[in-house]
Design an enzyme around this catalytic site. Structure first.
Site, PDB file in Angstrom:
ATOM      1  N   ASN A  33      -6.769  -3.071  -6.726  1.00  0.00           N
ATOM      2  CA  ASN A  33      -6.890  -4.525  -6.800  1.00  0.00           C
ATOM      3  C   ASN A  33      -6.401  -4.976  -8.166  1.00  0.00           C
ATOM      4  O   ASN A  33      -6.971  -4.598  -9.194  1.00  0.00           O
ATOM      5  CB  ASN A  33      -8.339  -4.961  -6.583  1.00  0.00           C
ATOM      6  N   LYS A  55       0.813  -1.217   0.000  1.00  0.00           N
ATOM      7  CA  LYS A  55       0.000   0.000   0.000  1.00  0.00           C
ATOM      8  C   LYS A  55       0.849   1.271   0.000  1.00  0.00           C
ATOM      9  O   LYS A  55       0.441   2.299  -0.533  1.00  0.00           O
ATOM     10  CB  LYS A  55      -0.941  -0.003   1.210  1.00  0.00           C
ATOM     11  N   GLU A 108      -2.859   7.254   7.828  1.00  0.00           N
ATOM     12  CA  GLU A 108      -3.577   8.206   6.994  1.00  0.00           C
ATOM     13  C   GLU A 108      -4.672   8.887   7.804  1.00  0.00           C
ATOM     14  O   GLU A 108      -5.026   8.448   8.898  1.00  0.00           O
ATOM     15  CB  GLU A 108      -4.226   7.493   5.791  1.00  0.00           C
ATOM     16  N   ARG A 126      -6.616  -7.612  -9.927  1.00  0.00           N
ATOM     17  CA  ARG A 126      -7.287  -8.865 -10.295  1.00  0.00           C
ATOM     18  C   ARG A 126      -8.699  -8.549 -10.748  1.00  0.00           C
ATOM     19  O   ARG A 126      -9.147  -7.401 -10.705  1.00  0.00           O
ATOM     20  CB  ARG A 126      -7.349  -9.805  -9.087  1.00  0.00           C
TER      21      ARG A 126
END
Length: 463
Positions: A303, A129, A214, A305
């Site tokens: 993502n 991330k 964050e 995928r």
């Protein structure tokens, strides 16, 4: 559905057999796409899935291990051996399991096979991330306030970062996903404990204690942008979805397009996503996930995928995303410009799970009878049938009910009718819960955020 790729100009591998490294409804969905492309399929299954119907309609089927996913669907060596034994030239990972495992993607390519998905390097970049956020900032994609570096072990350093961002903040695992490895910190008094607990959870669940911090947004919506890329530098985005109806960070209902977002607000974000794909050399399909609050978008993750909720985008765009994914893996150039993408009408998807509609506890067992709705604008993606035994070892998703109509109000009405005509007997399902949700007035007005469903469930259980 219109052609989106030009196979006459392909520069990639022309495989004729695809091994489907997954199970359940997505295995059946991939098999259908392969069949329509004229490709043969190899189905692999665990002992628990021996009687799965898609295995009986495949060109080849092979047992790869016992019921445990760790010894079957997550067994990389068994999957590669199955491909070699059956002559498969490509592996489609579906979603979940090894679909976003960079090491598996790399092993597939090194074995001389085609991984139907992005490169291992892209998966690795976007799977971390922190690295993903750094890449998105470089591409001009708006991100949640917070540094694009890992959180230091020093408690004082964590305090300084939190103060710079401003409370409340959220601490997340850099390698996290699926709603795990994150904690909201409302004030400085709870920071140290939250960091310690999340770091340990990240180490155990994802193999890395790396964290980042964050700003925590109070009432955002979860908005996704679907992208499609070839291996020739071409990329388009296929509209947007709202996936805010979530329970414990797991999506329950998705819709496309996201209601109430002006085209001039979403367009530059979609264009930034496409530019990001070009910069990292992305191929195939992918999804950028954002939080949307007060008219602003904030990137949270990508993502790499096929998404569970891809059917709502297929219904509105008129494109077969699974076929497009396969053709991109074959090296076909995208024969589609951004101006050619037209998203019409409105679509909803309900995830039908084998679970108690009140407690949400999984419900395994034999399905004694099934009634699935049919008609214009109604689609059901599933692998179940009367007599099918739902195993207790895997995710509880057994079907996806999708509807499409000219307007959001008409699509909601069509979903209510479709849910009324859906029956699965012998086990418990969440169908009664979904029926009740589609009667909710705030949901009908599109006045929800990612916290709404949890609050709705609390009020429902208290009444």
């Amino acid at each position: 559905m219109p052609e989106t790729f030009d196979s006459s100009r392909s520069s990639g591998p022309r495989f004729d057999t695809v091994l489907i490294a997954n199970r359940g409804e997505i295995a059946a969905r991939i098999q259908k796409a392969c069949r329509e492309l004229g490709l043969k399929t190899v189905v692999v299954y665990s002992e628990a899935d021996r009687e799965a119907p898609y295995g009986k309609t495949a060109d080849n089927a092979l047992c790869i291990g016992p019921s445990s996913a760790a010894k079957s669907y997550l067994n990389r060596d068994a999957l590669l051996l199955a491909a070699r034994l059956t002559g498969a030239g490509a592996i489609h990972p579906g979603y979940g399991f090894l679909s976003e495992n960079a090491a598996f993607a790399d092993a597939v390519e090194k074995a001389g096979l085609t991984f139907i998905g992005p490169s291992a390097a892209s998966i690795e970049t976007m799977g971390d991330k922190i690295a993903a956020k750094r890449a998105m900032i470089a591409a001009g994609v708006p991100c949640v306030p917070g540094p694009d570096t890992a959180l230091a072990d020093d408690p004082a350093a964590a305090e300084r970062v939190a103060l710079e961002i401003g409370y409340p903040v959220i601490v997340k695992a850099a390698g996290g996903g699926g709603g795990r490895g994150m904690r909201v910190v409302p004030d400085a008094g709870q920071l140290h404990e939250a960091v310690a607990l999340t770091r340990e959870e990240a180490r155990k669940a994802f193999g890395s204690p790396s964290l980042y911090m964050e700003k925590f947004l109070g009432h955002p919506r979860h908005i996704e942008i679907q992208v499609l890329c070839d291996t020739h530098g071409n990329a388009v985005w296929l509209g947007h979805r709202d996936c805010s109806m979530q329970r414990r960070h797991q999506k329950v209902v998705e819709e496309a397009p996201a209601p109430g977002i002006p085209p001039d607000v979403i367009r530059p974000v979609g264009q930034a996503c496409v530019e990001a794909c070009r910069q990292i050399g992305y191929r195939g399909v992918g999804t950028f996930e954002f939080l949307y609050e007060d008219g602003a978008f904030y990137f949270i993750e990508m993502n790499t995928r096929l998404q569970v909720e891809h059917p709502v985008t297929e219904m509105t765009s008129g494109l077969d995303i699974v076929q497009a994914q396969i053709r991109a893996a074959q090296g076909d150039p995208l024969d589609l410009l951004q101006g050619d993408v037209k998203c019409d009408g409105h679509a909803f998807e309900c995830r039908i799970n084998a679970e108690d509609p009140d407690t949400f506890l999984p419900s395994a067992g034999v399905i004694t009878d099934v009634a699935l709705p049919e008609g214009p604008g109604i689609r059901v993606d599933t692998h179940i049938h009367a007599g099918y035994k739902v195993p207790p070892y895997y995710d509880s998703l057994i079907a996806k009910l999708i509807v499409h109509a000219p307007t959001r109000a008409e699509a909601m009405a069509r979903m209510r009718e479709a849910l009324a005509g859906t029956r699965v007997e012998g086990i418990s399902t969440n169908i009664p819960f979904l029926r009740a949700l589609f009667e909710d007035s705030a949901f009908a007005r599109g006045e929800t955020d990612i916290h709404y469903l949890e609050q709705w469930l609390k009020q429902r259980s208290a009444s």
